[in-house]
Design a protein around this motif. Structure first.
Motif, PDB file in Angstrom:
ATOM      1  N   LEU A  20       0.849  -1.185   0.000  1.00  0.00           N
ATOM      2  CA  LEU A  20       0.000   0.000   0.000  1.00  0.00           C
ATOM      3  C   LEU A  20       0.888   1.240   0.000  1.00  0.00           C
ATOM      4  O   LEU A  20       1.949   1.242   0.628  1.00  0.00           O
ATOM      5  N   VAL A  21       0.458   2.272  -0.704  1.00  0.00           N
ATOM      6  CA  VAL A  21       1.167   3.552  -0.694  1.00  0.00           C
ATOM      7  C   VAL A  21       0.113   4.656  -0.794  1.00  0.00           C
ATOM      8  O   VAL A  21      -0.904   4.494  -1.464  1.00  0.00           O
ATOM      9  N   CYS A  22       0.309   5.765  -0.092  1.00  0.00           N
ATOM     10  CA  CYS A  22      -0.654   6.875  -0.070  1.00  0.00           C
ATOM     11  C   CYS A  22       0.074   8.207  -0.239  1.00  0.00           C
ATOM     12  O   CYS A  22       1.237   8.328   0.137  1.00  0.00           O
ATOM     13  N   ALA A  23      -0.674   9.184  -0.754  1.00  0.00           N
ATOM     14  CA  ALA A  23      -0.153  10.538  -0.885  1.00  0.00           C
ATOM     15  C   ALA A  23      -1.300  11.510  -0.646  1.00  0.00           C
ATOM     16  O   ALA A  23      -2.426  11.270  -1.089  1.00  0.00           O
ATOM     17  N   PRO A  24      -1.033  12.615   0.051  1.00  0.00           N
ATOM     18  CA  PRO A  24      -2.094  13.585   0.329  1.00  0.00           C
ATOM     19  C   PRO A  24      -2.473  14.381  -0.911  1.00  0.00           C
ATOM     20  O   PRO A  24      -1.646  14.627  -1.782  1.00  0.00           O
ATOM     21  N   LEU A  25      -3.746  14.770  -0.976  1.00  0.00           N
ATOM     22  CA  LEU A  25      -4.243  15.669  -2.019  1.00  0.00           C
ATOM     23  C   LEU A  25      -4.343  17.050  -1.384  1.00  0.00           C
ATOM     24  O   LEU A  25      -5.336  17.382  -0.736  1.00  0.00           O
ATOM     25  N   ARG A  26      -3.299  17.868  -1.547  1.00  0.00           N
ATOM     26  CA  ARG A  26      -3.255  19.210  -0.962  1.00  0.00           C
ATOM     27  C   ARG A  26      -2.798  20.204  -2.004  1.00  0.00           C
ATOM     28  O   ARG A  26      -1.856  19.948  -2.750  1.00  0.00           O
ATOM     29  N   ALA A  27      -3.484  21.347  -2.021  1.00  0.00           N
ATOM     30  CA  ALA A  27      -3.088  22.438  -2.921  1.00  0.00           C
ATOM     31  C   ALA A  27      -3.697  23.733  -2.415  1.00  0.00           C
ATOM     32  O   ALA A  27      -4.820  23.742  -1.917  1.00  0.00           O
ATOM     33  N   GLY A  28      -2.948  24.817  -2.552  1.00  0.00           N
ATOM     34  CA  GLY A  28      -3.470  26.123  -2.189  1.00  0.00           C
ATOM     35  C   GLY A  28      -3.951  26.212  -0.753  1.00  0.00           C
ATOM     36  O   GLY A  28      -4.911  26.903  -0.460  1.00  0.00           O
ATOM     37  N   ALA A  30      -5.466  23.997   0.898  1.00  0.00           N
ATOM     38  CA  ALA A  30      -6.639  23.145   1.124  1.00  0.00           C
ATOM     39  C   ALA A  30      -6.245  21.680   1.040  1.00  0.00           C
ATOM     40  O   ALA A  30      -5.346  21.309   0.288  1.00  0.00           O
ATOM     41  N   SER A  31      -6.938  20.875   1.813  1.00  0.00           N
ATOM     42  CA  SER A  31      -6.731  19.431   1.769  1.00  0.00           C
ATOM     43  C   SER A  31      -7.981  18.793   1.192  1.00  0.00           C
ATOM     44  O   SER A  31      -9.092  19.076   1.641  1.00  0.00           O
ATOM     45  N   PHE A  32      -7.806  17.946   0.191  1.00  0.00           N
ATOM     46  CA  PHE A  32      -8.931  17.324  -0.508  1.00  0.00           C
ATOM     47  C   PHE A  32      -9.066  15.836  -0.209  1.00  0.00           C
ATOM     48  O   PHE A  32      -9.995  15.198  -0.680  1.00  0.00           O
ATOM     49  N   GLY A  33      -8.134  15.264   0.504  1.00  0.00           N
ATOM     50  CA  GLY A  33      -8.171  13.836   0.796  1.00  0.00           C
ATOM     51  C   GLY A  33      -6.820  13.203   0.516  1.00  0.00           C
ATOM     52  O   GLY A  33      -5.785  13.826   0.710  1.00  0.00           O
ATOM     53  N   ALA A  34      -6.854  11.975   0.012  1.00  0.00           N
ATOM     54  CA  ALA A  34      -5.607  11.256  -0.274  1.00  0.00           C
ATOM     55  C   ALA A  34      -5.826  10.291  -1.428  1.00  0.00           C
ATOM     56  O   ALA A  34      -6.933   9.825  -1.656  1.00  0.00           O
ATOM     57  N   HIS A  52       7.181   8.479  -5.316  1.00  0.00           N
ATOM     58  CA  HIS A  52       7.431   9.756  -5.997  1.00  0.00           C
ATOM     59  C   HIS A  52       6.421   9.983  -7.119  1.00  0.00           C
ATOM     60  O   HIS A  52       5.918  11.094  -7.298  1.00  0.00           O
ATOM     61  N   LEU A  53       6.113   8.947  -7.876  1.00  0.00           N
ATOM     62  CA  LEU A  53       5.132   9.059  -8.942  1.00  0.00           C
ATOM     63  C   LEU A  53       3.744   9.366  -8.377  1.00  0.00           C
ATOM     64  O   LEU A  53       3.039  10.244  -8.874  1.00  0.00           O
ATOM     65  N   LEU A  54       3.359   8.669  -7.317  1.00  0.00           N
ATOM     66  CA  LEU A  54       2.049   8.912  -6.716  1.00  0.00           C
ATOM     67  C   LEU A  54       1.947  10.324  -6.152  1.00  0.00           C
ATOM     68  O   LEU A  54       0.921  10.990  -6.316  1.00  0.00           O
ATOM     69  N   VAL A  55       2.998  10.811  -5.525  1.00  0.00           N
ATOM     70  CA  VAL A  55       2.996  12.177  -4.985  1.00  0.00           C
ATOM     71  C   VAL A  55       2.843  13.185  -6.120  1.00  0.00           C
ATOM     72  O   VAL A  55       2.079  14.149  -6.008  1.00  0.00           O
ATOM     73  N   ALA A  56       3.527  12.978  -7.232  1.00  0.00           N
ATOM     74  CA  ALA A  56       3.403  13.885  -8.380  1.00  0.00           C
ATOM     75  C   ALA A  56       1.973  13.878  -8.921  1.00  0.00           C
ATOM     76  O   ALA A  56       1.401  14.940  -9.223  1.00  0.00           O
ATOM     77  N   LEU A  57       1.379  12.697  -9.034  1.00  0.00           N
ATOM     78  CA  LEU A  57      -0.009  12.596  -9.499  1.00  0.00           C
ATOM     79  C   LEU A  57      -0.969  13.258  -8.513  1.00  0.00           C
ATOM     80  O   LEU A  57      -1.918  13.934  -8.916  1.00  0.00           O
ATOM     81  N   ALA A  61      -3.550  16.285  -9.291  1.00  0.00           N
ATOM     82  CA  ALA A  61      -4.976  16.106  -9.037  1.00  0.00           C
ATOM     83  C   ALA A  61      -5.486  17.159  -8.061  1.00  0.00           C
ATOM     84  O   ALA A  61      -6.576  17.727  -8.250  1.00  0.00           O
ATOM     85  N   ALA A  62      -4.721  17.459  -7.030  1.00  0.00           N
ATOM     86  CA  ALA A  62      -5.128  18.465  -6.048  1.00  0.00           C
ATOM     87  C   ALA A  62      -5.201  19.847  -6.683  1.00  0.00           C
ATOM     88  O   ALA A  62      -6.105  20.629  -6.373  1.00  0.00           O
ATOM     89  N   THR A  63      -4.289  20.147  -7.581  1.00  0.00           N
ATOM     90  CA  THR A  63      -4.329  21.437  -8.283  1.00  0.00           C
ATOM     91  C   THR A  63      -5.591  21.542  -9.119  1.00  0.00           C
ATOM     92  O   THR A  63      -6.265  22.581  -9.128  1.00  0.00           O
ATOM     93  N   VAL A  64      -5.952  20.470  -9.823  1.00  0.00           N
ATOM     94  CA  VAL A  64      -7.187  20.458 -10.612  1.00  0.00           C
ATOM     95  C   VAL A  64      -8.397  20.653  -9.700  1.00  0.00           C
ATOM     96  O   VAL A  64      -9.309  21.437 -10.012  1.00  0.00           O
TER      97      VAL A  64
END
Length: 75
Positions: A20-28, A30-34, A52-57, A61-64
């Motif tokens: 399992l691997v997780c990365a936060p969805l954060r931008a600006g 705001a936190s949108f999840g993971a 690293h790939l998941l964090v980039a994605l 996604a968080a920016t969108v």
């Protein structure tokens, strides 16, 4: 990449996840999840390159999501 705190997690065990691997969805600010990837049939664990790939994605996604939220608030 191994976190022993997850070794007896009920949800992970119930899904039969082997890795399992997780990365936060954060931008600006705001936190949108993971984003979370799990694999039960993968013979080797996720590695640093996978993370690293998941964090980039997740950043993209968080920016969108942040832009979509800002657009919705303007309407």
């Amino acid at each position: 990449l191994q976190d022993d705190r997850l070794s007896d997690s009920t949800s992970i065990l119930a899904l039969g996840s082997r890795t399992l691997v997780c990365a936060p969805l954060r931008a600006g600010g705001a936190s949108f999840g993971a984003l979370q990837l799990e694999a039960s049939g993968r013979p080797q664990p996720f590695d640093q390159d996978d993370l690293h790939l998941l964090v980039a994605l997740a950043r993209q996604a968080a920016t969108v999501l942040a832009h979509a939220r800002a657009d919705a608030l303007r309407e």
